[in-house]
Design a protein around this motif. Structure first.
Motif, mmCIF file in Angstrom:
data_model
loop_
_atom_site.group_PDB
_atom_site.id
_atom_site.type_symbol
_atom_site.label_atom_id
_atom_site.label_comp_id
_atom_site.label_asym_id
_atom_site.label_seq_id
_atom_site.Cartn_x
_atom_site.Cartn_y
_atom_site.Cartn_z
ATOM 1 N N GLN A 44 -7.222 13.624 5.163
ATOM 2 C CA GLN A 44 -8.038 14.571 4.415
ATOM 3 C C GLN A 44 -7.235 15.843 4.208
ATOM 4 N N THR A 45 -7.394 16.441 3.029
ATOM 5 C CA THR A 45 -6.659 17.666 2.755
ATOM 6 C C THR A 45 -7.190 18.794 3.621
ATOM 7 N N LEU A 46 -6.358 19.796 3.818
ATOM 8 C CA LEU A 46 -6.705 20.914 4.698
ATOM 9 C C LEU A 46 -7.960 21.633 4.228
ATOM 10 N N PHE A 47 -8.125 21.777 2.909
ATOM 11 C CA PHE A 47 -9.251 22.550 2.392
ATOM 12 C C PHE A 47 -10.581 21.883 2.701
ATOM 13 N N SER A 48 -10.615 20.553 2.711
ATOM 14 C CA SER A 48 -11.887 19.893 2.996
ATOM 15 C C SER A 48 -12.232 19.996 4.472
ATOM 16 N N TRP A 49 -11.214 20.178 5.328
ATOM 17 C CA TRP A 49 -11.485 20.307 6.756
ATOM 18 C C TRP A 49 -11.974 21.717 7.098
ATOM 19 N N PHE A 50 -11.388 22.721 6.415
ATOM 20 C CA PHE A 50 -11.698 24.112 6.751
ATOM 21 C C PHE A 50 -12.149 24.861 5.496
ATOM 22 N N PRO A 51 -13.432 24.761 5.137
ATOM 23 C CA PRO A 51 -13.932 25.406 3.915
ATOM 24 C C PRO A 51 -13.687 26.908 3.905
ATOM 25 N N GLU A 52 -13.837 27.581 5.076
ATOM 26 C CA GLU A 52 -13.649 29.028 5.111
ATOM 27 C C GLU A 52 -12.214 29.388 4.749
ATOM 28 N N PHE A 53 -11.263 28.608 5.282
ATOM 29 C CA PHE A 53 -9.860 28.851 4.965
ATOM 30 C C PHE A 53 -9.615 28.625 3.480
ATOM 31 N N SER A 54 -10.298 27.633 2.915
ATOM 32 C CA SER A 54 -10.144 27.334 1.501
ATOM 33 C C SER A 54 -10.582 28.521 0.654
ATOM 34 N N ASP A 55 -11.737 29.139 1.011
ATOM 35 C CA ASP A 55 -12.227 30.298 0.259
ATOM 36 C C ASP A 55 -11.254 31.465 0.362
ATOM 37 N N LEU A 89 0.800 -0.968 5.640
ATOM 38 C CA LEU A 89 0.126 0.160 6.291
ATOM 39 C C LEU A 89 -0.002 1.337 5.342
ATOM 40 N N ILE A 90 -1.131 2.039 5.443
ATOM 41 C CA ILE A 90 -1.337 3.267 4.693
ATOM 42 C C ILE A 90 -1.981 4.294 5.619
ATOM 43 N N GLU A 91 -1.540 5.536 5.504
ATOM 44 C CA GLU A 91 -2.141 6.617 6.279
ATOM 45 C C GLU A 91 -3.072 7.410 5.368
ATOM 46 N N VAL A 92 -4.334 7.485 5.756
ATOM 47 C CA VAL A 92 -5.324 8.251 4.996
ATOM 48 C C VAL A 92 -5.481 9.613 5.657
ATOM 49 N N LEU A 137 0.840 -1.188 0.000
ATOM 50 C CA LEU A 137 0.000 0.000 0.000
ATOM 51 C C LEU A 137 0.881 1.246 0.000
ATOM 52 N N GLU A 138 0.416 2.293 -0.680
ATOM 53 C CA GLU A 138 1.191 3.534 -0.665
ATOM 54 C C GLU A 138 1.218 4.092 0.751
ATOM 55 N N ALA A 139 2.281 4.820 1.074
ATOM 56 C CA ALA A 139 2.480 5.276 2.454
ATOM 57 C C ALA A 139 1.371 6.215 2.915
ATOM 58 N N THR A 140 0.943 7.130 2.031
ATOM 59 C CA THR A 140 -0.061 8.131 2.407
ATOM 60 C C THR A 140 -1.073 8.303 1.282
ATOM 61 N N LYS A 141 -2.328 8.451 1.658
ATOM 62 C CA LYS A 141 -3.399 8.702 0.690
ATOM 63 C C LYS A 141 -4.123 9.969 1.105
ATOM 64 N N LEU A 142 -4.111 10.988 0.224
ATOM 65 C CA LEU A 142 -4.803 12.242 0.499
ATOM 66 C C LEU A 142 -6.177 12.215 -0.147
ATOM 67 N N VAL A 143 -7.188 12.572 0.619
ATOM 68 C CA VAL A 143 -8.554 12.588 0.097
ATOM 69 C C VAL A 143 -9.211 13.906 0.478
ATOM 70 N N THR A 144 -10.247 14.237 -0.253
ATOM 71 C CA THR A 144 -11.045 15.416 0.085
ATOM 72 C C THR A 144 -12.434 14.962 0.502
ATOM 73 N N SER A 145 -13.174 15.859 1.085
ATOM 74 C CA SER A 145 -14.506 15.531 1.578
ATOM 75 C C SER A 145 -15.375 14.981 0.455
ATOM 76 N N SER A 146 -16.112 13.911 0.771
ATOM 77 C CA SER A 146 -17.047 13.244 -0.147
ATOM 78 C C SER A 146 -16.351 12.360 -1.175
ATOM 79 N N ASP A 147 -15.030 12.215 -1.108
ATOM 80 C CA ASP A 147 -14.332 11.295 -2.012
ATOM 81 C C ASP A 147 -14.720 9.849 -1.714
ATOM 82 N N THR A 148 -14.581 8.992 -2.727
ATOM 83 C CA THR A 148 -14.707 7.548 -2.551
ATOM 84 C C THR A 148 -13.355 6.924 -2.879
ATOM 85 N N ILE A 149 -12.814 6.140 -1.951
ATOM 86 C CA ILE A 149 -11.511 5.509 -2.198
ATOM 87 C C ILE A 149 -11.619 4.003 -1.968
#
Length: 225
Positions: free
Chosen positions: A204-215, A199-202, A131-143
């Protein structure tokens, strides 16, 4: 003219020269056994050959010594191995080896305790691709995370998230990912021959956690342009 003592010494030397040791030969070989759990099993062997004869018993390639669950008897021309209250895990190949200065002989048998799976050409699980070491996902992704392994006999799988078992399948699918899905995921592949894990670490990207910061980040980018 030779003296009497010289003649005797010469005869002794001649006898030593023509005498040869006889290598060990089995006259009775142990038999394969198929038993139920809890049985006391006895493998018996008899042999001839020039003394002294050394006798060893092996389970697969590991030498057996008398202990709480097994007992080895030896005398000048025979030996036996007793296994007490056998379990399915005692199923294996057992070998009696007899040796002296002139040679060595082996006799191998198979013990099968019902409920066991014997595998003479077992290969422990090996990941075809880790498995790849790290997997980055955003909100509502399917992995989809998948264990791809080779080996024999039949392989079973377990998925763990942060040390808690979550699935017995080879692949793991997460739909509509959220912050709660972040963490360390481990796939463990197991068989009678061994086990392996990846092992893989999943995250979530910062923008999906904090929408206001993303804007705000997008606005700053526009100003910078």
């Amino acid at each position: 003219i030779c003296s009497k003592s010289e003649t005797v010494n010469a005869l002794d030397d001649f006898s030593s020269t023509i005498r040869s040791d006889n290598p060990p030969v089995f006259t009775v070989k142990p038999d394969n056994q198929d038993v139920i759990p809890g049985t006391t099993v006895s493998f018996k062997a008899a042999f001839t050959g020039t003394a002294p004869l050394a006798v060893k018993w092996f389970r697969e390639e590991k030498e057996i010594v008398t202990g709480s669950t097994c007992f080895i008897k030896k005398d000048a021309s025979s030996s036996s191995l007793e296994l007490h209250s056998v379990k399915p895990s005692d199923s294996a190949k057992y070998t009696c080896q007899v040796s002296n200065d002139a040679g060595k002989v082996d006799s191998t048998v198979v013990l099968f305790v019902k409920g066991a799976v014997l595998c003479h050409v077992c290969k422990p699980p090996v990941f075809v691709r880790k498995l790849e070491a790290t997997k980055l996902v955003t909100s509502s992704d399917t992995i989809r995370l998948e264990c791809r392994v080779t080996g024999s006999p039949e392989i079973s799988f377990k998925w763990f998230k942060d040390e808690m078992e979550i699935s017995p399948m080879a692949s793991l699918e997460m739909v509509n990912c959220s912050v709660e899905d972040s963490g360390d995921f481990i796939c463990v592949a197991s068989s009678k021959a061994g086990n392996s894990s990846s092992l893989i670490e999943v995250q979530q990207t910062l923008f999906s956690w904090f929408p206001e910061f993303s804007d705000k980040h997008r606005i700053l980018n526009r100003k910078a342009q």
